[in-house]
Structures are given as structure tokens and as C-alpha cells.
Design an enzyme around this catalytic site. Structure first.
Site, PDB file in Angstrom:
ATOM      1  N   HIS A   1       8.030 -91.073  27.877  1.00 39.78           N
ATOM      2  CA  HIS A   1       8.033 -90.151  29.018  1.00 39.78           C
ATOM      3  C   HIS A   1       9.445 -90.115  29.607  1.00 39.78           C
ATOM      4  CE1 HIS A   1       7.202 -88.398  32.914  1.00 39.78           C
ATOM      5  NE2 HIS A   1       6.061 -87.944  32.391  1.00 39.78           N
TER       6      HIS A   1
ATOM      7  N   GLY B   1       7.362 -82.538  37.932  1.00 39.51           N
ATOM      8  CA  GLY B   1       7.251 -82.863  39.347  1.00 39.51           C
ATOM      9  C   GLY B   1       8.099 -81.989  40.258  1.00 39.51           C
TER      10      GLY B   1
ATOM     11  N   GLU C   1       7.850 -81.849  27.326  1.00 41.37           N
ATOM     12  CA  GLU C   1       7.954 -81.871  28.781  1.00 41.37           C
ATOM     13  C   GLU C   1       9.406 -81.660  29.185  1.00 41.37           C
ATOM     14  OE1 GLU C   1       4.354 -84.091  30.529  1.00 41.37           O
ATOM     15  OE2 GLU C   1       5.987 -85.513  30.323  1.00 41.37           O
TER      16      GLU C   1
ATOM     17  N   GLY D   1       1.001 -84.292  38.485  1.00 45.04           N
ATOM     18  CA  GLY D   1       0.533 -84.054  39.857  1.00 45.04           C
ATOM     19  C   GLY D   1      -0.867 -83.465  39.950  1.00 45.04           C
TER      20      GLY D   1
ATOM     21  N   ASN E   1      -1.907 -87.668  33.515  1.00 42.48           N
ATOM     22  CA  ASN E   1      -1.019 -88.811  33.696  1.00 42.48           C
ATOM     23  C   ASN E   1      -0.935 -89.082  35.194  1.00 42.48           C
ATOM     24  OD1 ASN E   1       1.089 -90.612  33.851  1.00 42.48           O
ATOM     25  ND2 ASN E   1       2.672 -89.189  33.111  1.00 42.48           N
ATOM     26  N   TRP E   2      -1.654 -90.104  35.629  1.00 46.17           N
ATOM     27  CA  TRP E   2      -1.706 -90.380  37.075  1.00 46.17           C
ATOM     28  C   TRP E   2      -0.414 -90.987  37.600  1.00 46.17           C
ATOM     29  CZ3 TRP E   2      -7.135 -92.791  38.583  1.00 46.17           C
ATOM     30  CH2 TRP E   2      -8.137 -91.887  38.241  1.00 46.17           C
ATOM     31  N   LYS E   3       0.445 -91.456  36.696  1.00 45.71           N
ATOM     32  CA  LYS E   3       1.679 -92.151  37.089  1.00 45.71           C
ATOM     33  C   LYS E   3       1.331 -93.302  38.043  1.00 45.71           C
ATOM     34  CE  LYS E   3       4.180 -87.990  36.096  1.00 45.71           C
ATOM     35  NZ  LYS E   3       5.334 -87.102  36.348  1.00 45.71           N
TER      36      LYS E   3
ATOM     37  N   GLU F   1      10.466 -90.139  32.523  1.00 45.85           N
ATOM     38  CA  GLU F   1      10.698 -91.093  33.619  1.00 45.85           C
ATOM     39  C   GLU F   1      11.013 -92.479  33.051  1.00 45.85           C
ATOM     40  OE1 GLU F   1       7.055 -90.240  35.725  1.00 45.85           O
ATOM     41  OE2 GLU F   1       7.850 -88.264  36.227  1.00 45.85           O
TER      42      GLU F   1
ATOM     43  N   SER G   1       4.802 -79.591  35.725  1.00 41.77           N
ATOM     44  CA  SER G   1       4.287 -78.731  36.798  1.00 41.77           C
ATOM     45  C   SER G   1       3.214 -77.755  36.319  1.00 41.77           C
ATOM     46  CB  SER G   1       5.433 -77.974  37.492  1.00 41.77           C
ATOM     47  OG  SER G   1       6.341 -78.881  38.058  1.00 41.77           O
TER      48      SER G   1
HETATM   49  P1  PGA Z   1       3.875 -82.953  36.557  1.00 35.05           P
HETATM   50  O1  PGA Z   1       4.132 -84.167  35.537  1.00 35.05           O
HETATM   51  O2  PGA Z   1       2.672 -82.214  36.059  1.00 35.05           O
HETATM   52  O3  PGA Z   1       3.646 -83.617  37.886  1.00 35.05           O
HETATM   53  O4  PGA Z   1       5.098 -82.112  36.543  1.00 35.05           O
HETATM   54  C1  PGA Z   1       3.924 -84.018  34.167  1.00 35.05           C
HETATM   55  C2  PGA Z   1       4.252 -85.322  33.472  1.00 35.05           C
HETATM   56  O5  PGA Z   1       5.246 -85.949  33.841  1.00 35.05           O
HETATM   57  O6  PGA Z   1       3.528 -85.767  32.551  1.00 35.05           O
END
Ligand code: PGA
Length: 257
Positions: free
Chosen positions: A103, A181, A175, A243, A9-11, A105, A221
Site C-alpha cells: 500500500h 484519501g 491506487e 474511507g 481497507n479500514w486502515k 502508505e 477516494s
Molecule cells: P480511500 O483509500 O478510499 O480512503 O482513498 C483507498 C486505499 O488507500 O485503499
């Protein structure tokens, strides 16, 4: 045997040139050293979906496909006056096969509710796109002993309205919000405990044949160091990587974990 999946997931990262460079590096690594037991999915920002799709297979080499293309979000409506939004039908017409939904976020910054997650899932399935549905508790919820309760609600209200034949198409990602993150990975035991619980809830609702086939990914993470032990857990079938998916070599190490 369940599918093993690692999704990136590049966000909201990378400009056009950086995205192209990352795809090129990734394809090189996947060509030479991919563990074929693991399906790789890449979810770049929507603007780069066409590029992702073009680079995802090698037409000269018998159409070998290196990764599946996923989107990070979708609007729940089919079409219409929704400025700035993208529908499942549009994604499908660009060759998208997967889409992240729910997600944390999106839940946190854009007010996505379980009911909206359910609508988005329905729209994706109608367009033959596989939803990668994210669930997980916040730190506060974990510390007040509510992790199981939150997971159960997210499953119940976001997904358990589906008929078994549709539910089996899902990929679910656990998650924990406190691990996304933050550099704080859930321990393999903490992750396995929740994954086992998710599978148990699915079994109670849809039966063992369904619960034993749904891929459950861990996200939060996850990195080349933590992935091997996490992925060795009985109910963890791979990862949703934020990330560490922005670095081709790190992502590849996770794929091969
Ligand atoms: P992260 O994100 O690996 O940067 O913690 C995971 C995600 O939000 O899919």
C-alpha cells in the site's frame, strides 16, 4: 469471467466496540441485499481479525459466508525476533485469506520497497494467503509523464519474479497515490487507461490466459457516486475502498455497484 471484488481497507480506524458495530451493520446489509456476483473482503486492523473471522459466516444458516477476512500488512519473515510484527503463518492460523501488500502508505511512511513487497508476497503465498498488491503513481510522477513507467517498475520488481502458477493467485489494486484519501477520484478514463496498461504488461509477461483472469481493482477516494462508472470500465474488476468502507451503507452501495 473474472471475479468481481470489493475490499474494504479500514486502515487504523475504530476501537473494539466501533469495529463490532460496523461488522454487525455490514453483516445485516450483506445478509439482505448482497449482489452475489461480487466477492466482499474486509481488512480491519489486525487486532480485530479474530472478531472479523467469527462474524464472517452464519453457522446456523448453512455456514453462509458474508465476506472474506483480510489483513492490512504482514512481515516478510516466518518468525523470530521482530518485535511488534505479525507473520503470514500467524495470519493464516487466524483464518486470514487475504492480505494487502505494498500500500502506498506503507511505501511512503515505512519505507517499503518493491523488493520487500516481493518478499512479503512470497511469504503470503507460502501460507496460502492471497496478496492484494497495491501499485500506483504519485501526483509528481503523473505530472512528469512517468505513470506508466512507475507501474511497470512496481510490477516488474514486486511481482514478475513469480512463476505463472503463483502469479495467477494475485489480486492487483491500482491506487493512484494522489487519489488516496484526498477526495480526488481518478476519472473512469484515467483509471481504465492504467488498468488496460497493467493488463497489457501482464499479458506480455505471462500470456493472455493469465492476464485475462487477474482481478484488477481500483482504489483512491472511490465512493457510492463514483463506483458505478469506474466499475463499468472494461478492465476494472472492483475496488479497494478506504474511507467509504468505514460506513456500512456506503460500503454496501459500492459492493452493489
Ligand atoms: P480511500 O483509500 O478510499 O480512503 O482513498 C483507498 C486505499 O488507500 O485503499
Amino acid at each position: 469471467m473474472r471475479r468481481r471484488i470489493v475490499a474494504g481497507n479500514w486502515k487504523m480506524n475504530k476501537n473494539f466496540q466501533q469495529a463490532e458495530d460496523l461488522f454487525d451493520e455490514l453483516v445485516d446489509l450483506l445478509k439482505n441485499g448482497q449482489n452475489k456476483d461480487t466477492d466482499v473482503i474486509v481488512c480491519p486492523p489486525s487486532l480485530y481479525i479474530e472478531m472479523a473471522h467469527d462474524l464472517s459466516c452464519d453457522e446456523e444458516d448453512g455456514n453462509e459466508v458474508f465476506y472474506g477476512v483480510g489483513a492490512q500488512n504482514v512481515n516478510e519473515h516466518e518468525s523470530g525476533a521482530y518485535t511488534g510484527e505479525i507473520s503470514a503463518g500467524m495470519l493464516a492460523s487466524m483464518g486470514v485469506e487475504y492480505c494487502i501488500v505494498g500500500h502506498s502508505e506503507r511505501r511512503r511512511y515505512y519505507g517499503e520497497t518493491d523488493a520487500l513487497v516481493a518478499q512479503k508476497i512470497e511469504s503470503l503465498l507460502q501460507n496460502d494467503i492471497i496478496p492484494i498488491v497495491c501499485i500506483g503513481e504519485t501526483l509528481e510522477e503523473r505530472e512528469s509523464g512517468k505513470a506508466f513507467e512507475v507501474i511497470e517498475r512496481q510490477l516488474e520488481e514486486g511481482m514478475f519474479n513469480l512463476k505463472p502458477l503463483d502469479f495467477v493467485k494475485l489480486i492487483i489494486a491500482y491506487e493512484p497515490v494522489w487519489a488516496i484519501g484526498t477526495g480526488k477520484t481518478a476519472t473512469p478514463e484515467q483509471a481504465q487507461e492504467i488498468h488496460a496498461h497493467i493488463r497489457k504488461c501482464i499479458q506480455e509477461k505471462y500470456g493472455k490466459a493469465v492476464s485475462s483472469t487477474i482481478p484488477l481493482l481500483y482504489g483512491g477516494s472511490c465512493n457510492p457516486k463514483t463506483a458505478p462508472e469506474l466499475f463499468a470500465q472494461e478492465d476494472i474488476d472492483g475496488g479497494l475502498i478506504g474511507g467509504a468502507s468505514l460506513q456500512a451503507e456506503d460500503f454496501m452501495k459500492i459492493v452493489n455497484a
